[in-house]
Design an enzyme around this catalytic site. Structure first.
Site, PDB file in Angstrom:
ATOM      1  N   LEU A   1      43.965  -8.452   3.275  1.00  0.00           N
ATOM      2  CA  LEU A   1      43.146  -8.680   2.075  1.00  0.00           C
ATOM      3  C   LEU A   1      41.961  -9.548   2.499  1.00  0.00           C
ATOM      4  O   LEU A   1      42.013 -10.776   2.433  1.00  0.00           O
ATOM      5  CB  LEU A   1      43.983  -9.356   0.988  1.00  0.00           C
ATOM      6  N   HIS A   2      40.900  -8.872   2.926  1.00  0.00           N
ATOM      7  CA  HIS A   2      39.773  -9.605   3.521  1.00  0.00           C
ATOM      8  C   HIS A   2      39.053 -10.509   2.516  1.00  0.00           C
ATOM      9  O   HIS A   2      38.988 -11.730   2.683  1.00  0.00           O
ATOM     10  CB  HIS A   2      38.749  -8.612   4.085  1.00  0.00           C
ATOM     11  N   ASP A   3      38.456  -9.881   1.506  1.00  0.00           N
ATOM     12  CA  ASP A   3      37.490 -10.602   0.662  1.00  0.00           C
ATOM     13  C   ASP A   3      38.073 -11.773  -0.129  1.00  0.00           C
ATOM     14  O   ASP A   3      37.399 -12.802  -0.287  1.00  0.00           O
ATOM     15  CB  ASP A   3      36.796  -9.608  -0.290  1.00  0.00           C
TER      16      ASP A   3
END
Ligand code: BDR
Ligand code: CA
Length: 309
Positions: A238-240
């Site tokens: 879950l990058h952002d």
């Protein structure tokens, strides 16, 4: 409350960042602007509007940004986020209109009218912010810091050496990273640790509100791409939302200040964030690079954010 503007390209993980930011008692979202990236600019704008409609946030001004990167043609990530940019999501149609000014003007007006300095959160390509800095250099001092998802210390996910957000618009990233504004980078070295596991998705699915089933559906779709063997991930990165989690709980993270620049010409390395880990260039350390995240605390924060609606 910390005042923030979010510039994003939703995108599943951008959508999660929006959810966490809206839920965060520590944060006050003054505006949302959208960039062309995960999908075409019309779709990312529509997705931001649909998400804010789901979250009942029609008072947040939203503006669409530049139609394409500064120098090159637009690259989209339909293979990751689907035809709509948010495939798998159960979402309402927008019940409000975007403001009728471009993203950079909304950012300028928001900064001008804020008594306090504002943090910019960037979770897509940096085109809008680079343009903003060119057109409104006098407003730079109103920006407290820029927290961005992008880049990596020594890896890539678009090419072997470039991360998608930087690869889409390397020239813009170079402008922003050399702007002199304090920067915090959540790159792939960090965000690949921020994985959500299947049982944690099931916990979200069980939450009884309107937001949770939408998120679970989104993660089901987003997980298809990251479930491919080549990634060797146990969960889905879950990058952002790491950007928002850092603003809420910096104590969940570790990081180091380094000199960082962006490669724009290399035949094999265009779009790489070049991080001077051993201070070989003896240049100002312009970026606080996040290197570690306490995964479980992050997932707990995300799950609670979803449950708060
Ligand atoms: C970044 O690229 C996009 O696909 C995601 O939304 C994230 O911002 C990860 O490389
Ligand atoms: Ca994004």
């Amino acid at each position: 409350m910390k005042k923030i503007i979010i510039d994003c390209d939703p995108g599943h993980d951008d959508a999660l960042a929006l959810i966490m930011a809206v839920a965060a008692p520590e944060l006050d979202i003054l505006a949302v602007t959208t960039s062309a990236g995960n999908q075409t600019p019309d779709k990312t704008l529509n997705n931001a509007m649909r998400m804010l409609t789901l979250l009942k946030q029609k008072n947040i001004p939203v503006a669409g940004g530049n139609k394409k990167p500064l120098m090159q043609d637009l690259i989209i990530a339909e293979n990751v986020h689907g035809e709509t940019g948010l495939d798998g999501a159960v979402l309402p149609e927008p019940d409000f209109e975007p403001v009728k000014i471009p993203a950079i003007q909304l950012i300028a007006e928001t900064l001008r009218s804020s008594a306090d300095p504002v943090t910019l959160v960037i979770t897509g390509p940096m085109t809008n912010i680079a343009l903003f800095l060119q057109v409104y250099p006098q407003l730079k001092t109103k920006i407290e810091q820029i927290v961005f998802m992008g880049g990596a210390i020594n890896t890539g996910n678009y090419t072997p050496r470039s991360e998608f957000n930087i690869a889409v618009d390397p020239e813009s990233a170079k402008i922003v990273i050399n702007s002199g504004i304090p920067l915090v980078m959540a790159g792939l070295d960090l965000t690949h640790q921020a994985q959500i596991y299947q049982e944690e998705i099931e916990n979200i699915r069980k939450i009884h509100n309107e937001v949770a089933p939408s998120v679970a559906g989104q993660l089901d779709f987003y997980g298809i791409y990251y479930g491919q063997d080549k990634w060797r991930f146990k969960g889905i990165p879950l990058h952002d939302p790491c950007t928002i989690a850092w603003l809420q709980h910096p104590e969940y993270f570790e990081g180091t200040k380094y000199h960082v620049d962006v490669e724009v010409t290399g035949a094999l390395t265009r779009g790489e964030t070049v991080v001077d880990r051993f201070d070989l260039l003896n240049l100002p350390k312009n970026v606080y690079v996040l290197t570690k995240i306490q995964r479980q605390k992050f997932i707990y924060l995300l799950t609670n954010s979803i449950a708060s609606f």
